[in-house]
Design an enzyme around this catalytic site. Structure first.
Site, PDB file in Angstrom:
ATOM      1  CG  ASP A  50      -1.874   1.153   1.205  1.00  0.00           C
ATOM      2  OD1 ASP A  50      -1.482   2.260   0.773  1.00  0.00           O
ATOM      3  OD2 ASP A  50      -3.038   0.957   1.581  1.00  0.00           O
ATOM      4  CG  HIS A  51       1.536   4.172  -3.262  1.00  0.00           C
ATOM      5  ND1 HIS A  51       0.283   3.849  -3.715  1.00  0.00           N
ATOM      6  CD2 HIS A  51       1.649   5.504  -3.436  1.00  0.00           C
ATOM      7  CE1 HIS A  51      -0.311   4.931  -4.141  1.00  0.00           C
ATOM      8  NE2 HIS A  51       0.483   5.966  -3.988  1.00  0.00           N
TER       9      HIS A  51
ATOM     10  CD  GLU B  16      -5.933  10.845  -6.945  1.00  0.00           C
ATOM     11  OE1 GLU B  16      -4.916  10.544  -7.570  1.00  0.00           O
ATOM     12  OE2 GLU B  16      -6.936  10.116  -6.873  1.00  0.00           O
TER      13      GLU B  16
ATOM     14  CG  HIS C 152      -4.119   4.389  -0.803  1.00  0.00           C
ATOM     15  ND1 HIS C 152      -3.176   3.400  -0.847  1.00  0.00           N
ATOM     16  CD2 HIS C 152      -4.406   4.679  -2.091  1.00  0.00           C
ATOM     17  CE1 HIS C 152      -2.907   3.112  -2.110  1.00  0.00           C
ATOM     18  NE2 HIS C 152      -3.643   3.865  -2.893  1.00  0.00           N
TER      19      HIS C 152
ATOM     20  CG  ASP D 198      -8.498   3.877  -6.961  1.00  0.00           C
ATOM     21  OD1 ASP D 198      -7.695   2.960  -7.221  1.00  0.00           O
ATOM     22  OD2 ASP D 198      -8.268   5.077  -7.210  1.00  0.00           O
TER      23      ASP D 198
HETATM   24  C1  BG6 Z   1      -3.579   4.701  -6.442  1.00  0.00           C
HETATM   25  C2  BG6 Z   1      -4.946   4.804  -7.036  1.00  0.00           C
HETATM   26  O1  BG6 Z   1      -3.524   3.619  -5.556  1.00  0.00           O
HETATM   27  O2  BG6 Z   1      -3.244   5.879  -5.753  1.00  0.00           O
HETATM   28  C3  BG6 Z   1      -5.019   6.014  -7.953  1.00  0.00           C
HETATM   29  O3  BG6 Z   1      -5.269   3.631  -7.752  1.00  0.00           O
HETATM   30  C4  BG6 Z   1      -4.552   7.245  -7.257  1.00  0.00           C
HETATM   31  O4  BG6 Z   1      -6.332   6.183  -8.461  1.00  0.00           O
HETATM   32  C5  BG6 Z   1      -3.212   7.022  -6.577  1.00  0.00           C
HETATM   33  O5  BG6 Z   1      -4.444   8.275  -8.212  1.00  0.00           O
HETATM   34  C6  BG6 Z   1      -2.823   8.197  -5.726  1.00  0.00           C
HETATM   35  O6  BG6 Z   1      -1.511   8.049  -5.294  1.00  0.00           O
HETATM   36  P1  BG6 Z   1      -0.604   9.297  -4.988  1.00  0.00           P
HETATM   37  O7  BG6 Z   1       0.658   8.709  -4.451  1.00  0.00           O
HETATM   38  O8  BG6 Z   1      -0.419  10.040  -6.259  1.00  0.00           O
HETATM   39  O9  BG6 Z   1      -1.344  10.106  -3.971  1.00  0.00           O
END
Ligand code: BG6
Length: 496
Positions: free
Chosen positions: A183-184, A222, A246, A241
């Site tokens: 989960d980045h 976003e 997250h 998503d």
């Molecule tokens: C991803 C989603 O896991 O995270 C995307 O699938 C989203 O839809 C993205 O845009 C957002 O990541 P970050 O690091 O740009 O906030």
């Protein structure tokens, strides 16, 4: 420390690999963090050879890397990049894979340690996992064997049943210790700072409860629309998503009890306890807790942008939500009665993510709204991106002969304090896997209990007879319904 290994990327020619994984590997190599004995093997169906793959990697790095491409360094480093073409459901391909890995491992003196990264659509996960096992590429977990670790990208399923199925396959072919569900968000610098801030300062923790905290707001906004990802996104939506993974992880970090060690399972147990206490959304409380919406056409940064249903690849009668607002309660002793307001959406006015802890007001005895400014409560705002940092709003005396109180901000920004850009989430997370540290990864129970909670909402949406979805214009902060959700509690969304 990261151990010598070969990173084997399923989906090695894909977007995630090009934008995130290979730039992450490159940046860490440049900083001297990668093990000296290291190689990459990209796997995909596309026709490429090693030379083409190195070019593919270089282009990705040039375009997306945190640090610019250092030509001299790359000239040498690129020799570690390899490619194998094939089809992931073909057992013969895994025979070739094994052979190729033997060659690479002996060329770079890698003792057979492999990290398999599944950067592929979820439908392929089970095939790849079973084939790896059948081909003898999954080593047992013991001190004498080289390691085999597998990294699985989200989405892990689209509801509890499908996630359970994927996890069952994963767990029957790999040991839980070998599985890294990424989960980045957990790898983001400021997200890791949540633990540091809460547990390495004495001044926050005593206040971190329902006695002093009025509410918490989590915003993940976003700017981008659905872009080129409609194929996936239109079947998912914002709840699946962003919230299932997250945002529930952010919530767990903010709300967890103090852990007694940094051991991966201790931390994960503590995060899990929060998920266990989430108050279920039911048909009875649904209307006060959940809002979904979809973006319509709008004017965004000086241009007209189409509504979601007009985006390429989205069906014209799609009811997929691109925005969700929630009110969530954590029913435990610490958080009893404290609402956590959550909102996330695409096509918002700007890209910004923050967690704001709003404290209670002081009793209106000495200073109150009789003065020029109403006394604003303390707010601790953790800015996750893009302008990473934290700020604390406090009240202070306005200079002058009268006693007037005014809110000011104590502000810390990573950029101005530490200068250098923080490493990207994927950099940190890849190194953690090579080091065998699963702290920042999702354990099976976390994935499944998040799905169980989210499923309640999905089921209510699915059974609702109205197909109508509130709309917000692209470039705005979401629908009126979301304002009502919080305003009916006499609170407001923060202006960001
Ligand atoms: C991803 C989603 O896991 O995270 C995307 O699938 C989203 O839809 C993205 O845009 C957002 O990541 P970050 O690091 O740009 O906030």
């Amino acid at each position: 420390a990261p151990q010598p290994c070969t990173l084997v990327i399923f989906g090695g020619g894909g977007d995630l690999t090009r934008r995130k994984l290979l730039p992450a590997v490159y940046n860490q190599a440049l900083e001297g963090e990668l093990p000296a004995n290291f190689a990459v093997l990209g796997l995909s169906i596309e026709k490429m050879d090693d030379v083409k793959y190195r070019e593919f990697a270089r282009k990705g790095i040039e375009q997306f890397s945190r640090k610019p491409l250092d030509k001299a360094f790359w000239g040498d480093f690129e020799k570690r990049f390899h490619y194998l073409q094939g089809s992931f459901d073909n057992p013969e391909f895994y025979v070739q894979l094994k052979q190729r890995l033997d060659e690479i491992d002996s060329q770079f003196s890698i003792p057979g340690n492999h990290v398999f990264y599944l950067a592929i659509p979820p439908a392929l996960i089970e095939t790849c996992v079973c084939q790896l096992k059948a081909a003898g590429l999954v080593m047992p977990v013991d001190d004498n064997s080289p390691f085999s670790r597998i990294i699985v990208e989200k989405p892990i399923g689209r509801d509890l049943a499908s996630a359970h199925k994927i996890n069952a396959t994963l767990c029957s072919n790999f040991d839980e210790q070998q599985i890294y569900r990424i989960d980045h968000y957990l790898g983001k610098e400021t997200v890791q700072n949540i633990l540091a801030m809460r547990f390495s300062n004495v001044i926050f923790e005593p206040l971190w409860n329902s006695r002093y905290i009025d509410h918490v707001q989590i915003t993940v906004a976003e700017e981008e629309g659905v872009g080129t990802r409609a194929g996936y996104y239109d079947t998912a939506g914002a709840l699946r998503d962003m919230i299932q993974n997250h945002i529930l992880q952010l919530l767990s970090l903010i709300a967890m009890e103090p852990p007694w060690s940094m051991d991966a399972d201790v931390i994960r147990d503590h995060r899990q306890n929060v998920l266990n206490c989430l108050r279920a959304i039911t048909p009875e409380n649904f209307d006060q807790h959940v809002v979904r919406a979809q973006y319509g056409a709008g004017f965004h940064h000086g241009e007209d942008v189409p509504g979601y249903r007009r985006e390429a690849g989205v069906s014209q009668d799609s009811t997929t939500e691109t925005y969700v607002a929630l009110k969530v309660f954590i029913d435990n002793w610490r958080w009893a009665g404290v609402p956590f307001y959550i909102r996330t959406g695409k096509r918002m006015p700007k890209r910004t993510s923050e967690i704001a802890i709003q404290f209670k007001s002081v009793p209106p005895i000495l200073f109150n709204s009789n003065h020029d400014q109403p006394l604003e409560p303390n707010v601790l705002a953790l800015s996750i991106q893009p302008n990473e940092g934290l700020s604390l709003r406090i009240a202070t005396k306005l200079p002058g002969t009268k006693l007037r109180v005014f809110p000011v901000k104590m502000d810390f920004r990573y950029g101005s304090t530490f200068g250098e850009q923080s490493p990207e989430a994927y950099e940190r997370l890849l190194l953690d896997v090579m080091a065998g540290d699963a702290t920042l990864f999702m354990r099976r129970d976390a994935v499944e209990s998040s799905w169980a909670w989210v499923d309640n909402i999905l089921n209510i949406w699915a059974s609702s007879r109205t197909r109508w979805l509130p709309e917000y214009s692209a470039g705005t902060w979401g629908p009126l319904e979301a304002d009502r959700l919080i305003e009916s509690d006499n609170r407001q969304w923060r202006l960001l």
